[in-house]
Design a protein around this motif. Structure first.
Motif, PDB file in Angstrom:
ATOM      1  N   ASP A  67      54.003   3.657  15.234  1.00  0.00           N
ATOM      2  CA  ASP A  67      52.829   3.241  16.017  1.00  0.00           C
ATOM      3  C   ASP A  67      53.166   2.083  16.940  1.00  0.00           C
ATOM      4  O   ASP A  67      52.775   2.059  18.107  1.00  0.00           O
ATOM      5  N   GLU A  68      53.882   1.114  16.413  1.00  0.00           N
ATOM      6  CA  GLU A  68      54.260  -0.043  17.228  1.00  0.00           C
ATOM      7  C   GLU A  68      55.243   0.354  18.326  1.00  0.00           C
ATOM      8  O   GLU A  68      55.182  -0.181  19.439  1.00  0.00           O
ATOM      9  N   ALA A  69      56.121   1.302  18.030  1.00  0.00           N
ATOM     10  CA  ALA A  69      57.087   1.755  19.036  1.00  0.00           C
ATOM     11  C   ALA A  69      56.363   2.280  20.271  1.00  0.00           C
ATOM     12  O   ALA A  69      56.712   1.936  21.407  1.00  0.00           O
ATOM     13  N   GLU A  70      55.348   3.086  20.064  1.00  0.00           N
ATOM     14  CA  GLU A  70      54.559   3.633  21.177  1.00  0.00           C
ATOM     15  C   GLU A  70      53.849   2.528  21.958  1.00  0.00           C
ATOM     16  O   GLU A  70      53.820   2.545  23.192  1.00  0.00           O
ATOM     17  N   ILE A  71      53.277   1.579  21.248  1.00  0.00           N
ATOM     18  CA  ILE A  71      52.548   0.486  21.899  1.00  0.00           C
ATOM     19  C   ILE A  71      53.500  -0.334  22.771  1.00  0.00           C
ATOM     20  O   ILE A  71      53.181  -0.664  23.919  1.00  0.00           O
ATOM     21  N   LEU A  72      54.677  -0.665  22.232  1.00  0.00           N
ATOM     22  CA  LEU A  72      55.645  -1.456  23.002  1.00  0.00           C
ATOM     23  C   LEU A  72      56.105  -0.713  24.252  1.00  0.00           C
ATOM     24  O   LEU A  72      56.296  -1.324  25.309  1.00  0.00           O
ATOM     25  N   ARG A  73      56.253   0.599  24.153  1.00  0.00           N
ATOM     26  CA  ARG A  73      56.651   1.395  25.330  1.00  0.00           C
ATOM     27  C   ARG A  73      55.565   1.382  26.391  1.00  0.00           C
ATOM     28  O   ARG A  73      55.855   1.422  27.585  1.00  0.00           O
ATOM     29  N   ASP A  74      54.302   1.337  25.950  1.00  0.00           N
ATOM     30  CA  ASP A  74      53.188   1.280  26.900  1.00  0.00           C
ATOM     31  C   ASP A  74      53.089  -0.086  27.578  1.00  0.00           C
ATOM     32  O   ASP A  74      52.715  -0.181  28.739  1.00  0.00           O
ATOM     33  N   ILE A  75      53.407  -1.145  26.842  1.00  0.00           N
ATOM     34  CA  ILE A  75      53.270  -2.506  27.367  1.00  0.00           C
ATOM     35  C   ILE A  75      54.436  -2.884  28.283  1.00  0.00           C
ATOM     36  O   ILE A  75      54.232  -3.457  29.347  1.00  0.00           O
ATOM     37  N   PHE A  76      55.652  -2.579  27.855  1.00  0.00           N
ATOM     38  CA  PHE A  76      56.845  -3.039  28.568  1.00  0.00           C
ATOM     39  C   PHE A  76      57.606  -1.873  29.196  1.00  0.00           C
ATOM     40  O   PHE A  76      58.076  -0.983  28.476  1.00  0.00           O
ATOM     41  N   PRO A  77      57.791  -1.882  30.513  1.00  0.00           N
ATOM     42  CA  PRO A  77      58.595  -0.828  31.151  1.00  0.00           C
ATOM     43  C   PRO A  77      60.052  -0.831  30.672  1.00  0.00           C
ATOM     44  O   PRO A  77      60.717   0.197  30.724  1.00  0.00           O
ATOM     45  N   GLY A  78      60.526  -1.986  30.176  1.00  0.00           N
ATOM     46  CA  GLY A  78      61.901  -2.102  29.698  1.00  0.00           C
ATOM     47  C   GLY A  78      62.103  -1.612  28.279  1.00  0.00           C
ATOM     48  O   GLY A  78      63.179  -1.790  27.712  1.00  0.00           O
ATOM     49  N   VAL A  79      61.077  -1.000  27.691  1.00  0.00           N
ATOM     50  CA  VAL A  79      61.184  -0.426  26.348  1.00  0.00           C
ATOM     51  C   VAL A  79      60.984   1.080  26.478  1.00  0.00           C
ATOM     52  O   VAL A  79      59.969   1.542  26.982  1.00  0.00           O
ATOM     53  N   ILE A  80      61.999   1.830  26.051  1.00  0.00           N
ATOM     54  CA  ILE A  80      61.968   3.291  26.145  1.00  0.00           C
ATOM     55  C   ILE A  80      62.273   3.876  24.760  1.00  0.00           C
ATOM     56  O   ILE A  80      62.743   3.159  23.881  1.00  0.00           O
ATOM     57  N   PRO A  81      61.998   5.177  24.570  1.00  0.00           N
ATOM     58  CA  PRO A  81      62.349   5.791  23.282  1.00  0.00           C
ATOM     59  C   PRO A  81      63.838   5.608  22.983  1.00  0.00           C
ATOM     60  O   PRO A  81      64.668   5.600  23.897  1.00  0.00           O
ATOM     61  N   GLY A  82      64.172   5.446  21.725  1.00  0.00           N
ATOM     62  CA  GLY A  82      65.545   5.161  21.310  1.00  0.00           C
ATOM     63  C   GLY A  82      66.565   6.140  21.871  1.00  0.00           C
ATOM     64  O   GLY A  82      66.491   7.329  21.586  1.00  0.00           O
ATOM     65  N   TYR A  83      67.501   5.621  22.657  1.00  0.00           N
ATOM     66  CA  TYR A  83      68.559   6.453  23.239  1.00  0.00           C
ATOM     67  C   TYR A  83      69.565   6.806  22.149  1.00  0.00           C
ATOM     68  O   TYR A  83      70.123   5.934  21.492  1.00  0.00           O
TER      69      TYR A  83
END
Length: 131
Positions: A67-83
Motif C-alpha cells: 500500500d505504501e509503495a503505491e502511495i510513494l509512487r503517486d507522490i514522488f515522480p522519482g519513485v517507480i515500481p522496483g526494477y
C-alpha cells in the motif's frame, strides 16, 4: 541524497553489509544475509520505461509495504515500481535530488525494519538490541 550518502546511511545500519553478487556495478546491502537495498546506476536499466534523464542517476531499490509503495509512487515522480524486483513489495528510487533526504532516510529505515521483522526472533533481538 546522492549515491555515496545513501551507501553510508545503509552501511550504518546494525548488522548491515555490502556485497556484489551481480557484478561490481550493483551494490547489494544485506542485514543478516537478507537483502534490504540495492544501488546501481540507471544506465544499466536497458528496458525500464522511464525518462532517459533518469537513467543518468543512481537507482536504489528498497523494500516497502504494498500500500505504501503505491502511495510513494503517486507522490514522488522519482519513485517507480522496483526494477528487477517484485513490483508490489519493492520500489526503485531515482537518486536525482527530487526526494528530500529525510524522506529517503525514512524509506531506508522502513525497508530495513521490514526485512528484520521477517527474521527469527533470535536474529531480530540480536539486531534490535543494537538500535
Amino acid at each position: 541524497m546522492n549515491q555515496q550518502m545513501a551507501e553510508h546511511y545503509l552501511l550504518a545500519k546494525s548488522a548491515s553489509s555490502l556485497y556484489y553478487p551481480f557484478g561490481d556495478d550493483i551494490s547489494v546491502f544485506k542485514v543478516k544475509n537478507k537483502i534490504f537495498a540495492t544501488i546501481s546506476h540507471g544506465s544499466n536499466a536497458k528496458s525500464a520505461k522511464v525518462a532517459e534523464d533518469a537513467k543518468g542517476h543512481f537507482w536504489m531499490n528498497l523494500k516497502c509495504a504494498p500500500d505504501e509503495a503505491e502511495i510513494l509512487r503517486d507522490i514522488f515522480p522519482g519513485v517507480i515500481p522496483g526494477y528487477h524486483m517484485n513490483k508490489s513489495n519493492w520500489n526503485t528510487i531515482i537518486l536525482d535530488g527530487s526526494i528530500p533526504q529525510g524522506e529517503l532516510e525514512r524509506m531506508i529505515d522502513n525497508s530495513y525494519l521490514l526485512v528484520v521483522s521477517k527474521m527469527t526472533k533470535k536474529d531480530q533481538q540480536s539486531i534490535l538490541i543494537q538500535l
